[in-house]
Motif scaffolding. Structure first.
Motif, PDB file in Angstrom:
ATOM      1  N   ALA A   7     -55.981   1.308 -10.356  1.00  0.00           N
ATOM      2  CA  ALA A   7     -56.743   2.123 -11.298  1.00  0.00           C
ATOM      3  C   ALA A   7     -55.852   2.618 -12.432  1.00  0.00           C
ATOM      4  O   ALA A   7     -56.249   2.623 -13.605  1.00  0.00           O
ATOM      5  CB  ALA A   7     -57.384   3.301 -10.566  1.00  0.00           C
ATOM      6  N   TYR A   8     -54.640   3.015 -12.089  1.00  0.00           N
ATOM      7  CA  TYR A   8     -53.685   3.502 -13.090  1.00  0.00           C
ATOM      8  C   TYR A   8     -53.359   2.410 -14.105  1.00  0.00           C
ATOM      9  O   TYR A   8     -53.305   2.660 -15.317  1.00  0.00           O
ATOM     10  CB  TYR A   8     -52.418   3.961 -12.367  1.00  0.00           C
ATOM     11  CG  TYR A   8     -51.281   4.414 -13.243  1.00  0.00           C
ATOM     12  CD1 TYR A   8     -51.305   5.666 -13.846  1.00  0.00           C
ATOM     13  CD2 TYR A   8     -50.174   3.602 -13.447  1.00  0.00           C
ATOM     14  CE1 TYR A   8     -50.243   6.101 -14.635  1.00  0.00           C
ATOM     15  CE2 TYR A   8     -49.105   4.030 -14.229  1.00  0.00           C
ATOM     16  CZ  TYR A   8     -49.145   5.277 -14.825  1.00  0.00           C
ATOM     17  OH  TYR A   8     -48.093   5.705 -15.601  1.00  0.00           O
ATOM     18  N   MET A   9     -53.172   1.178 -13.650  1.00  0.00           N
ATOM     19  CA  MET A   9     -52.789   0.074 -14.532  1.00  0.00           C
ATOM     20  C   MET A   9     -53.944  -0.428 -15.386  1.00  0.00           C
ATOM     21  O   MET A   9     -53.732  -1.219 -16.317  1.00  0.00           O
ATOM     22  CB  MET A   9     -52.200  -1.068 -13.709  1.00  0.00           C
ATOM     23  CG  MET A   9     -50.870  -0.733 -13.046  1.00  0.00           C
ATOM     24  SD  MET A   9     -49.577  -0.241 -14.225  1.00  0.00           S
ATOM     25  CE  MET A   9     -49.243  -1.830 -15.015  1.00  0.00           C
ATOM     26  N   SER A  21     -42.807  12.817 -15.386  1.00  0.00           N
ATOM     27  CA  SER A  21     -44.034  12.104 -15.690  1.00  0.00           C
ATOM     28  C   SER A  21     -45.160  12.529 -14.758  1.00  0.00           C
ATOM     29  O   SER A  21     -44.940  12.828 -13.584  1.00  0.00           O
ATOM     30  CB  SER A  21     -43.790  10.594 -15.551  1.00  0.00           C
ATOM     31  OG  SER A  21     -44.948   9.863 -15.878  1.00  0.00           O
ATOM     32  N   THR A  22     -46.367  12.532 -15.283  1.00  0.00           N
ATOM     33  CA  THR A  22     -47.575  12.803 -14.510  1.00  0.00           C
ATOM     34  C   THR A  22     -48.505  11.596 -14.674  1.00  0.00           C
ATOM     35  O   THR A  22     -48.251  10.721 -15.504  1.00  0.00           O
ATOM     36  CB  THR A  22     -48.300  14.063 -15.025  1.00  0.00           C
ATOM     37  OG1 THR A  22     -48.876  13.781 -16.315  1.00  0.00           O
ATOM     38  CG2 THR A  22     -47.329  15.236 -15.144  1.00  0.00           C
ATOM     39  N   PRO A  23     -49.608  11.545 -13.940  1.00  0.00           N
ATOM     40  CA  PRO A  23     -50.532  10.426 -14.122  1.00  0.00           C
ATOM     41  C   PRO A  23     -51.088  10.318 -15.544  1.00  0.00           C
ATOM     42  O   PRO A  23     -51.575   9.266 -15.939  1.00  0.00           O
ATOM     43  CB  PRO A  23     -51.645  10.732 -13.114  1.00  0.00           C
ATOM     44  CG  PRO A  23     -50.953  11.506 -12.038  1.00  0.00           C
ATOM     45  CD  PRO A  23     -49.963  12.362 -12.762  1.00  0.00           C
ATOM     46  N   GLU A  24     -51.004  11.411 -16.316  1.00  0.00           N
ATOM     47  CA  GLU A  24     -51.529  11.406 -17.678  1.00  0.00           C
ATOM     48  C   GLU A  24     -50.474  11.049 -18.725  1.00  0.00           C
ATOM     49  O   GLU A  24     -50.811  10.778 -19.888  1.00  0.00           O
ATOM     50  CB  GLU A  24     -52.093  12.793 -18.026  1.00  0.00           C
ATOM     51  CG  GLU A  24     -53.324  13.189 -17.242  1.00  0.00           C
ATOM     52  CD  GLU A  24     -53.007  13.592 -15.805  1.00  0.00           C
ATOM     53  OE1 GLU A  24     -51.948  14.210 -15.576  1.00  0.00           O
ATOM     54  OE2 GLU A  24     -53.809  13.264 -14.909  1.00  0.00           O
ATOM     55  N   THR A  25     -49.201  11.042 -18.343  1.00  0.00           N
ATOM     56  CA  THR A  25     -48.131  10.884 -19.326  1.00  0.00           C
ATOM     57  C   THR A  25     -48.211   9.563 -20.082  1.00  0.00           C
ATOM     58  O   THR A  25     -48.075   9.517 -21.309  1.00  0.00           O
ATOM     59  CB  THR A  25     -46.758  11.006 -18.640  1.00  0.00           C
ATOM     60  OG1 THR A  25     -46.645  12.302 -18.041  1.00  0.00           O
ATOM     61  CG2 THR A  25     -45.630  10.836 -19.650  1.00  0.00           C
ATOM     62  N   THR A  45     -48.109   5.256  -3.042  1.00  0.00           N
ATOM     63  CA  THR A  45     -48.069   3.942  -2.399  1.00  0.00           C
ATOM     64  C   THR A  45     -49.471   3.402  -2.123  1.00  0.00           C
ATOM     65  O   THR A  45     -49.627   2.428  -1.399  1.00  0.00           O
ATOM     66  CB  THR A  45     -47.295   4.007  -1.063  1.00  0.00           C
ATOM     67  OG1 THR A  45     -47.886   5.012  -0.235  1.00  0.00           O
ATOM     68  CG2 THR A  45     -45.829   4.322  -1.295  1.00  0.00           C
ATOM     69  N   ASP A  46     -50.470   4.021  -2.714  1.00  0.00           N
ATOM     70  CA  ASP A  46     -51.856   3.605  -2.523  1.00  0.00           C
ATOM     71  C   ASP A  46     -52.192   2.496  -3.515  1.00  0.00           C
ATOM     72  O   ASP A  46     -52.265   2.744  -4.725  1.00  0.00           O
ATOM     73  CB  ASP A  46     -52.780   4.801  -2.736  1.00  0.00           C
ATOM     74  CG  ASP A  46     -54.259   4.432  -2.614  1.00  0.00           C
ATOM     75  OD1 ASP A  46     -54.562   3.309  -2.141  1.00  0.00           O
ATOM     76  OD2 ASP A  46     -55.099   5.254  -3.007  1.00  0.00           O
ATOM     77  N   PRO A  47     -52.410   1.258  -3.044  1.00  0.00           N
ATOM     78  CA  PRO A  47     -52.705   0.150  -3.956  1.00  0.00           C
ATOM     79  C   PRO A  47     -53.904   0.414  -4.860  1.00  0.00           C
ATOM     80  O   PRO A  47     -53.881   0.056  -6.044  1.00  0.00           O
ATOM     81  CB  PRO A  47     -52.962  -1.029  -3.013  1.00  0.00           C
ATOM     82  CG  PRO A  47     -52.167  -0.711  -1.791  1.00  0.00           C
ATOM     83  CD  PRO A  47     -52.299   0.776  -1.644  1.00  0.00           C
TER      84      PRO A  47
END
Length: 339
Positions: free
Chosen positions: A25-27, A282-286, A18-20
């Motif tokens: 950064a992910y997007m 899923s992981t942050p790398e998927t 839930t951290d904006p």
């Protein structure tokens, strides 16, 4: 768009935070979308709006921000107390219009522009996994309510019909297996097709393909079936975005043919999907690995470049269409609820 940009744009990602700042950064990978799950919903609506705002990297081309807000059994937003399928299936059709108008406005107000919320499956079997979520128990009643739900939502956001070609005929829970039915295409036409055809005619923006095998049509799950995608395009006339159900569900099925999530993503796009969704496992790398796999498949010739380009174009067109909506939602803390 380059091949890499096209590949990123057809992936709808997910990370359980839930951290904006982390989401922004992910997007920045250039992903075409993000799906909000329960793990992404903060305590307050202002926090949720800050979170959904953070998902946009390019203001001229916002991502598809999706949620499973069916209401009732499947509900991510705790403030959604509107009527859901458990009662709507036996209530007047007008109640479906009212409920989904209110639901769509709540979802849109949160900064979400895609609702995976219209269950077009049919079953009269109360023991069925999908019974409590289905809007109808027969083709006629389901079609009427799917039409009502679709029309109501499309005024606020992009609505989605699921789980094509119909979970009611395929017994079992597709979260843990690949439900199978020997139903013929001719039987499907009269039994399970009508609500999907009705929703398409009503203007649904997306069509979600289930991990369901109608073996008389194709032994592969519909999500991986070129034939079911052809039927949707050519026979039902669907022109919008075709999206997979969560590809992580295929991993959970235990079928070794679907043990590689990247290979599943490539096969899904090759079959005709425009958008691939990966949540379970899923992981942050998927998502990044999925993107790289799609690029490699194009470079090797395993995935036709024109198929990826077509998928990316459809997703981009929907993103631009939604970006053109200038509605500004705000919460009226002092308003008295209607009724």
């Amino acid at each position: 768009m380059s091949v890499a940009e096209q590949a990123a744009s057809v992936v709808m990602g997910h990370i359980p935070v839930t951290d904006p700042a982390a989401l922004h950064a992910y997007m920045q990978q250039g992903l075409g979308g993000f799906i909000l799950m329960g793990s992404n919903i903060p305590a307050t609506e202002p926090e949720l709006r800050a979170l959904t705002s953070a998902l946009t990297v390019d203001e001229s081309l916002p991502p598809l921000i999706a949620i499973d807000q069916e209401g009732g059994i499947v509900s991510r937003l705790p403030s959604d107390a509107f009527a859901a399928s458990t009662t709507l299936k036996s209530a007047p059709v007008e109640d479906t219009t009212d409920a989904f108008t209110a639901r769509a406005s709540l979802v849109a107000r949160a900064g979400v522009n895609v609702n995976f919320g219209t269950v077009a499956d049919i079953t009269a079997d109360s023991a069925s996994f999908i019974y409590g979520r289905a809007l109808g128990t027969d083709p006629s009643s389901a079609s009427e309510r799917v039409t009502a739900a679709t029309t109501a939502q499309e005024g606020f956001l992009a609505s989605t019909l699921k789980h094509f070609p119909g979970h009611g005929a395929a017994e079992g829970d597709s979260h843990h297996a690949i439900p199978t039915t020997p139903m013929s295409k001719e039987q499907w036409r009269t039994a399970d097709e009508p609500p999907f055809a009705a929703g398409i005619d009503a203007g649904a923006s997306l069509l979600m393909f289930g991990h369901l095998a109608y073996t008389a049509v194709d032994p592969a799950p519909a999500s991986m079936s070129a034939e079911w995608h052809r039927i949707a395009r050519e026979e039902l006339g669907f022109e919008g975005v075709m999206v997979t159900d969560d590809l992580g569900m295929l991993l959970s099925s235990g079928d070794p043919a679907y043990a590689d999530p990247v290979a599943n993503g490539v096969a899904a796009i090759a079959a005709g999907n425009d958008l691939v969704l990966m949540i379970a496992g899923s992981t942050p790398e998927t998502a990044g690995r999925m993107v790289a796999g799609l690029v490699a498949a194009v470079e090797s010739g395993d995935l036709p470049a024109e198929r990826l380009a077509d998928a990316a174009t459809r997703v981009r067109e929907l993103r631009l269409e939604l970006a053109a909506d200038t509605a500004d939602w705000s919460v009226c803390e002092d308003c008295t609820p209607a009724g």
